[in-house]
Design a protein around this motif. Structure first.
Motif, PDB file in Angstrom:
ATOM      1  N   THR A 119      86.568  -3.544 -45.518  1.00  0.00           N
ATOM      2  CA  THR A 119      87.461  -3.954 -44.431  1.00  0.00           C
ATOM      3  C   THR A 119      87.014  -5.258 -43.791  1.00  0.00           C
ATOM      4  O   THR A 119      87.820  -5.966 -43.199  1.00  0.00           O
ATOM      5  CB  THR A 119      87.515  -2.872 -43.340  1.00  0.00           C
ATOM      6  OG1 THR A 119      86.209  -2.741 -42.755  1.00  0.00           O
ATOM      7  CG2 THR A 119      87.968  -1.545 -43.915  1.00  0.00           C
ATOM      8  N   GLY A 120      85.708  -5.559 -43.873  1.00  0.00           N
ATOM      9  CA  GLY A 120      85.209  -6.758 -43.213  1.00  0.00           C
ATOM     10  C   GLY A 120      85.166  -6.635 -41.700  1.00  0.00           C
ATOM     11  O   GLY A 120      85.120  -7.633 -40.990  1.00  0.00           O
ATOM     12  N   LEU A 121      85.186  -5.387 -41.188  1.00  0.00           N
ATOM     13  CA  LEU A 121      85.197  -5.174 -39.739  1.00  0.00           C
ATOM     14  C   LEU A 121      83.837  -4.748 -39.191  1.00  0.00           C
ATOM     15  O   LEU A 121      83.616  -4.814 -37.989  1.00  0.00           O
ATOM     16  CB  LEU A 121      86.242  -4.113 -39.367  1.00  0.00           C
ATOM     17  CG  LEU A 121      87.709  -4.487 -39.599  1.00  0.00           C
ATOM     18  CD1 LEU A 121      88.608  -3.294 -39.306  1.00  0.00           C
ATOM     19  CD2 LEU A 121      88.104  -5.671 -38.740  1.00  0.00           C
ATOM     20  N   GLY A 122      82.939  -4.263 -40.048  1.00  0.00           N
ATOM     21  CA  GLY A 122      81.674  -3.703 -39.586  1.00  0.00           C
ATOM     22  C   GLY A 122      80.866  -4.645 -38.730  1.00  0.00           C
ATOM     23  O   GLY A 122      80.493  -4.318 -37.595  1.00  0.00           O
ATOM     24  N   LEU A 123      80.578  -5.848 -39.245  1.00  0.00           N
ATOM     25  CA  LEU A 123      79.758  -6.794 -38.486  1.00  0.00           C
ATOM     26  C   LEU A 123      80.525  -7.384 -37.304  1.00  0.00           C
ATOM     27  O   LEU A 123      79.912  -7.798 -36.318  1.00  0.00           O
ATOM     28  CB  LEU A 123      79.254  -7.908 -39.405  1.00  0.00           C
ATOM     29  CG  LEU A 123      78.146  -7.482 -40.380  1.00  0.00           C
ATOM     30  CD1 LEU A 123      77.744  -8.631 -41.289  1.00  0.00           C
ATOM     31  CD2 LEU A 123      76.925  -6.952 -39.628  1.00  0.00           C
ATOM     32  N   THR A 124      81.849  -7.424 -37.387  1.00  0.00           N
ATOM     33  CA  THR A 124      82.640  -7.855 -36.232  1.00  0.00           C
ATOM     34  C   THR A 124      82.472  -6.870 -35.084  1.00  0.00           C
ATOM     35  O   THR A 124      82.305  -7.264 -33.919  1.00  0.00           O
ATOM     36  CB  THR A 124      84.131  -7.966 -36.609  1.00  0.00           C
ATOM     37  OG1 THR A 124      84.261  -8.865 -37.713  1.00  0.00           O
ATOM     38  CG2 THR A 124      84.946  -8.485 -35.437  1.00  0.00           C
ATOM     39  N   ILE A 125      82.501  -5.580 -35.402  1.00  0.00           N
ATOM     40  CA  ILE A 125      82.300  -4.545 -34.385  1.00  0.00           C
ATOM     41  C   ILE A 125      80.893  -4.658 -33.804  1.00  0.00           C
ATOM     42  O   ILE A 125      80.696  -4.553 -32.587  1.00  0.00           O
ATOM     43  CB  ILE A 125      82.522  -3.146 -34.994  1.00  0.00           C
ATOM     44  CG1 ILE A 125      83.993  -2.971 -35.371  1.00  0.00           C
ATOM     45  CG2 ILE A 125      82.097  -2.050 -34.022  1.00  0.00           C
ATOM     46  CD1 ILE A 125      84.267  -1.726 -36.184  1.00  0.00           C
ATOM     47  N   VAL A 126      79.906  -4.886 -34.666  1.00  0.00           N
ATOM     48  CA  VAL A 126      78.521  -5.049 -34.201  1.00  0.00           C
ATOM     49  C   VAL A 126      78.437  -6.205 -33.222  1.00  0.00           C
ATOM     50  O   VAL A 126      77.908  -6.070 -32.108  1.00  0.00           O
ATOM     51  CB  VAL A 126      77.575  -5.286 -35.397  1.00  0.00           C
ATOM     52  CG1 VAL A 126      76.199  -5.725 -34.905  1.00  0.00           C
ATOM     53  CG2 VAL A 126      77.452  -4.022 -36.240  1.00  0.00           C
ATOM     54  N   ARG A 127      78.956  -7.367 -33.633  1.00  0.00           N
ATOM     55  CA  ARG A 127      78.871  -8.563 -32.789  1.00  0.00           C
ATOM     56  C   ARG A 127      79.581  -8.357 -31.447  1.00  0.00           C
ATOM     57  O   ARG A 127      79.018  -8.634 -30.383  1.00  0.00           O
ATOM     58  CB  ARG A 127      79.481  -9.740 -33.555  1.00  0.00           C
ATOM     59  CG  ARG A 127      79.334 -11.129 -32.914  1.00  0.00           C
ATOM     60  CD  ARG A 127      80.463 -11.460 -31.968  1.00  0.00           C
ATOM     61  NE  ARG A 127      81.752 -11.043 -32.463  1.00  0.00           N
ATOM     62  CZ  ARG A 127      82.519 -11.787 -33.281  1.00  0.00           C
ATOM     63  NH1 ARG A 127      82.107 -12.955 -33.672  1.00  0.00           N
ATOM     64  NH2 ARG A 127      83.709 -11.318 -33.673  1.00  0.00           N
ATOM     65  N   ASP A 128      80.828  -7.851 -31.493  1.00  0.00           N
ATOM     66  CA  ASP A 128      81.601  -7.680 -30.259  1.00  0.00           C
ATOM     67  C   ASP A 128      80.961  -6.664 -29.320  1.00  0.00           C
ATOM     68  O   ASP A 128      80.945  -6.849 -28.098  1.00  0.00           O
ATOM     69  CB  ASP A 128      83.030  -7.243 -30.597  1.00  0.00           C
ATOM     70  CG  ASP A 128      83.844  -8.373 -31.216  1.00  0.00           C
ATOM     71  OD1 ASP A 128      83.348  -9.512 -31.222  1.00  0.00           O
ATOM     72  OD2 ASP A 128      84.963  -8.106 -31.694  1.00  0.00           O
ATOM     73  N   THR A 129      80.438  -5.573 -29.895  1.00  0.00           N
ATOM     74  CA  THR A 129      79.819  -4.543 -29.058  1.00  0.00           C
ATOM     75  C   THR A 129      78.546  -5.052 -28.399  1.00  0.00           C
ATOM     76  O   THR A 129      78.300  -4.803 -27.208  1.00  0.00           O
ATOM     77  CB  THR A 129      79.508  -3.284 -29.891  1.00  0.00           C
ATOM     78  OG1 THR A 129      80.700  -2.852 -30.553  1.00  0.00           O
ATOM     79  CG2 THR A 129      78.995  -2.157 -29.013  1.00  0.00           C
ATOM     80  N   VAL A 130      77.739  -5.786 -29.158  1.00  0.00           N
ATOM     81  CA  VAL A 130      76.502  -6.350 -28.600  1.00  0.00           C
ATOM     82  C   VAL A 130      76.837  -7.310 -27.456  1.00  0.00           C
ATOM     83  O   VAL A 130      76.207  -7.281 -26.393  1.00  0.00           O
ATOM     84  CB  VAL A 130      75.682  -7.067 -29.691  1.00  0.00           C
ATOM     85  CG1 VAL A 130      74.540  -7.867 -29.062  1.00  0.00           C
ATOM     86  CG2 VAL A 130      75.123  -6.060 -30.684  1.00  0.00           C
ATOM     87  N   VAL A 131      77.827  -8.162 -27.673  1.00  0.00           N
ATOM     88  CA  VAL A 131      78.222  -9.125 -26.636  1.00  0.00           C
ATOM     89  C   VAL A 131      78.726  -8.393 -25.393  1.00  0.00           C
ATOM     90  O   VAL A 131      78.407  -8.753 -24.256  1.00  0.00           O
ATOM     91  CB  VAL A 131      79.291 -10.095 -27.183  1.00  0.00           C
ATOM     92  CG1 VAL A 131      79.878 -10.950 -26.054  1.00  0.00           C
ATOM     93  CG2 VAL A 131      78.687 -10.989 -28.250  1.00  0.00           C
ATOM     94  N   ASP A 132      79.522  -7.331 -25.589  1.00  0.00           N
ATOM     95  CA  ASP A 132      80.031  -6.568 -24.453  1.00  0.00           C
ATOM     96  C   ASP A 132      78.905  -5.911 -23.659  1.00  0.00           C
ATOM     97  O   ASP A 132      79.032  -5.698 -22.449  1.00  0.00           O
ATOM     98  CB  ASP A 132      81.008  -5.489 -24.933  1.00  0.00           C
ATOM     99  CG  ASP A 132      82.367  -6.080 -25.289  1.00  0.00           C
ATOM    100  OD1 ASP A 132      82.598  -7.259 -24.972  1.00  0.00           O
ATOM    101  OD2 ASP A 132      83.178  -5.367 -25.908  1.00  0.00           O
ATOM    102  N   LEU A 133      77.813  -5.587 -24.334  1.00  0.00           N
ATOM    103  CA  LEU A 133      76.665  -4.995 -23.659  1.00  0.00           C
ATOM    104  C   LEU A 133      75.764  -6.057 -23.034  1.00  0.00           C
ATOM    105  O   LEU A 133      74.715  -5.735 -22.467  1.00  0.00           O
ATOM    106  CB  LEU A 133      75.855  -4.137 -24.636  1.00  0.00           C
ATOM    107  CG  LEU A 133      76.543  -2.846 -25.120  1.00  0.00           C
ATOM    108  CD1 LEU A 133      75.717  -2.179 -26.220  1.00  0.00           C
ATOM    109  CD2 LEU A 133      76.762  -1.875 -23.964  1.00  0.00           C
ATOM    110  N   GLY A 134      76.180  -7.323 -23.151  1.00  0.00           N
ATOM    111  CA  GLY A 134      75.420  -8.411 -22.540  1.00  0.00           C
ATOM    112  C   GLY A 134      74.337  -8.973 -23.415  1.00  0.00           C
ATOM    113  O   GLY A 134      73.475  -9.725 -22.935  1.00  0.00           O
ATOM    114  N   GLY A 135      74.343  -8.646 -24.715  1.00  0.00           N
ATOM    115  CA  GLY A 135      73.284  -9.091 -25.605  1.00  0.00           C
ATOM    116  C   GLY A 135      73.726 -10.162 -26.582  1.00  0.00           C
ATOM    117  O   GLY A 135      74.821 -10.722 -26.481  1.00  0.00           O
ATOM    118  N   THR A 136      72.857 -10.425 -27.569  1.00  0.00           N
ATOM    119  CA  THR A 136      73.142 -11.399 -28.626  1.00  0.00           C
ATOM    120  C   THR A 136      72.739 -10.786 -29.956  1.00  0.00           C
ATOM    121  O   THR A 136      71.932  -9.845 -30.013  1.00  0.00           O
ATOM    122  CB  THR A 136      72.366 -12.706 -28.416  1.00  0.00           C
ATOM    123  OG1 THR A 136      70.952 -12.433 -28.426  1.00  0.00           O
ATOM    124  CG2 THR A 136      72.751 -13.377 -27.111  1.00  0.00           C
TER     125      THR A 136
END
Length: 686
Positions: free
Chosen positions: A646-663
């Motif tokens: 799907t190509g969504l896995g790392l997108t979810i990782v990136r977006d979730t980390v950013v939402d938690l205030g991280g990088t």
């Protein structure tokens, strides 16, 4: 000795005629191409009583015509053509015909044919031949039916050829007439700037509708215009322009072909227009109507191919998605065009027939290396366009995430303004604003929960897809019952010496079943409502529980996962589901890499390090690493090296980390030789 020669059954005419090119519109189009090759400037098609069998089709042109010798040695010779790619007509046209067979398919549409031709070199004479196909059908061999070419005086003047196909075997449907209109109008590239000087007129009501459509060009209303070129040496370049014609981006070989070597295809120019068709965009300078553009794209959308100014069938026909636009969109819906909202043209010039050859039945090019390289050039340009649009979409998302930071500043401005109001008004304003702020915060909280739910469902979908792949056709309960029964029977019937050899494969089946069952449990665990509640979340604890949950599955995949955590219990404010989705996706990515690359020694290490108010977690694997994809692209939705990914896995990782205030960062070749993902999360304590 008896001399002899090849003789041909009359049935060969049916095989080369009706069976070679069954579509009436394409058969008649071959006669229109003959007119083009004869340097005609006008070609007229008349349909007479063709709505039922027995009608007549008349094709007239003002080309150079033929005399008796030309008819005998050219027009009547099937399978031979003097037209080659290096031959030019007197008007400088490259002939559209190639095999000399196309006209036979058209001539066989009726039971009788009359062809009359007046040569330009001798306008006082006309030459006529009549063909009665019933005589051929009654004869044993083709040679058994003589044909007579009659020469008479021409009193009308002019020059050119008229072909009448009489007593049609079947009627021409409205759909076939409309298709003929479309094909004839598209024959000589109406999308290009240069005019061919060749006008086709079809005397049928359907033609007027299609002609009106093809003359209406909406290219200026496209949101994006991709212009790509590949030269004679195979070097490609591309650029993207907006609807005003301003260049937005440019690309060279490394971006259009990852491996960088030249394309082995003829020189070509690829123009591709993408229409977003958003109502909000069609204001001001753009006066076109969206329904009109949709109708136009419905008739002419897709990517057409023109070789030396003449269209190559069937590329760009309805349903012919030869560049797999719709398949690419299905795999990665975001920012990908489809045949419904795009139109394109590939123009080829001076093509060597030894490299790019049209099929005998005129249904496109032979699928050889050269044709596939032409596809690769076009697909490479389309992929680059998709990446550009994904990057633009990512910038929009980042701006949207940053927008809420403006709220405190606006509140400060509002409070300063309220201080200047009278005390009685000040109280009313403050109460009203506080009520608004509570409502807004409630809506924002609801929206965040929805976003988290969607991401959780996406994560569950990825894990669930793997589960479906693993368990397809093997219901877990049946396997468990069967293995239990086998184990009992083996213990009862088999002697001690042979028992171990039989029990061993049964134990392996049980172990594999446990791994599959684990995926089902993981799916249910990931969507549990309690995990989406915001509160204090222990990062180490969430990762440890996730590893324990996946342990049977990891063992089934012969994968060793170890953790090495820093001392302490780092925690943050968020949801357990958010943290879990980060590391479930990273573990799943590593497992997929092992399977895809055939990794033998499979190892995953999750380690953490505490640095003040930040917890850094590294997920490293022993796979082949990140290859064939730019590191900056791996976070984009739809970017994947998996055939069915799907190509969504790392997108979810990136977006979730950013939402938690991280990088989050990635290393192509990490400490274990494979990919290494570095997640940094802000913590409240340890």
């Amino acid at each position: 000795m008896t001399s002899s020669a090849f003789r041909f059954s009359t049935s060969i005419l049916a095989r080369l005629g009706e069976e070679l090119n069954q579509a009436p519109d394409q058969s008649i189009l071959e006669l229109i191409k003959n007119a083009f090759d004869a340097d005609a400037t006008r070609c007229s098609i008349e349909l007479i009583n063709t709505s039922a069998p027995g009608g007549t089709v008349r094709i007239s042109d003002n080309g150079h015509g033929m005399d008796g010798v030309g008819i005998r040695d050219g027009w009547l010779v099937l399978g031979k053509s003097a037209k080659v790619s290096t031959t030019k007509t007197a008007l400088g046209r490259t002939p559209a015909g190639s095999k000399g067979l196309g006209r036979l398919a058209a001539l066989r549409l009726g039971r009788q044919v009359r062809m009359t031709s007046i040569p330009k070199t001798n306008k006082r004479r006309q030459f006529q031949i009549d063909i009665n196909w019933n005589l051929f059908d009654a004869s044993t061999t083709v040679e058994g039916v003589p044909l007579e070419i009659k020469a008479t005086k021409n009193a009308k003047g002019g020059h050119g050829t008229v072909i009448e196909i009489q007593d049609l075997r079947t009627e021409l449907t409205v759909t076939e007439v409309r298709s003929l209109a479309r094909s004839s109008l598209l024959l000589t590239d109406p999308f290009g700037e240069a005019q061919s000087g060749f006008v086709v007129e079809l005397k049928a009501p359907e033609f007027k509708d299609v002609e009106k459509l093809v003359r209406q060009k909406y290219f200026d209303d496209a949101e994006y215009h991709l212009h790509a070129e590949v030269d004679e040496s195979g070097i490609a370049t591309a650029k993207i322009l907006d609807w005003r014609g301003h260049i937005m981006a440019s690309a060279a070989m490394p971006e259009l072909r990852p491996k960088g070597h030249p394309f082995s295809c003829p020189a070509a120019v690829f123009d591709f227009w993408v229409f977003l068709l958003k109502t909000s965009d069609f204001t001001g300078a753009r006066k076109s109507r969206i329904p009109d553009i949709r109708t136009w794209l419905g008739s002419f959308g897709g990517v057409h191919v023109y070789q030396d100014g003449v269209r190559v069938h069937p590329y760009g026909n309805p349903g012919d998605d030869w560049l797999q636009l719709n398949l690419s969109r299905a795999k990665s819906p975001e920012e990908r065009p489809s045949t419904n909202n795009s139109i394109g043209r590939i123009a080829l010039r001076n093509v060597d027939d030894k490299r790019l050859i049209q099929k005998t039945d005129r249904s496109g090019y032979i699928d050889n290396v050269t044709y596939r390289e032409l596809q690769s050039f076009a697909k490479g340009a389309l992929d680059w366009l998709a990446r550009f649009r994904l990057d633009a979409a990512e910038l929009r998302r980042q701006r949207d995430r940053q927008a809420p930071a403006a709220a405190p500043l606006q509140r400060t401005k509002f409070e300063a303004a309220v201080l200047g109001a009278p005390p009685r008004v000040r109280k009313v304003l403050t109460e009203a604003f506080d009520e608004y702020a509570r409502t807004r915060d409630k809506e924002a909280t609801s929206l965040r929960r929805e976003v988290q739910l969607y991401r959780t469902l996406s994560t569950a979908g990825i894990v669930g897809a793997t589960f479906a792949h693993e368990s397809h056709g093997n219901p877990i309960k049946v396997i468990e019952l069967a293995t239990g029964s086998l184990r009992t029977r083996i213990n009862k019937v088999v002697d001690n010496r042979s028992r171990a050899a039989l029990i061993e494969p049964v134990d392996k089946i049980s172990k594999a079943t446990d791994a599959i069952a684990t995926l089902g449990s993981a799916t249910l665990s990931l969507v549990r409502a309690s995990k989406r509640r915001v509160g204090r979340v222990d990062i180490h604890c969430v990762i440890s529980d996730l590893v324990l949950l996946l342990l049977p599955f990891l063992e089934g995949r012969e994968t060793k996962l170890t953790t090495s955590f820093a001392s302490g219990a780092p925690y943050l404010r968020g949801s357990e589901a958010a943290v879990e989705s980060i590391f479930a996706n990273l573990i799943n990515n590593a497992l997929n890499a092992f399977r895809r690359d055939g990794t033998k020694h499979r190892q995953i290490v999750i380690s953490s390090r505490l640095d003040g108010k930040e917890c850094e977690v590294r997920v490293a694997d022993s796979g082949a690493g990140i290859n064939d994809v730019k590191l900056s692209d791996i976070w984009l939705p739809g970017i994947t090296t998996e055939v069915d990914g799907t190509g969504l896995g790392l997108t979810i990782v990136r977006d979730t980390v950013v939402d938690l205030g991280g990088t989050v960062d990635a290393v192509a070749k990490g400490s274990l030789g494979g990919a290494e993902i570095i997640v940094r999360l802000p913590v409240l304590g340890a």
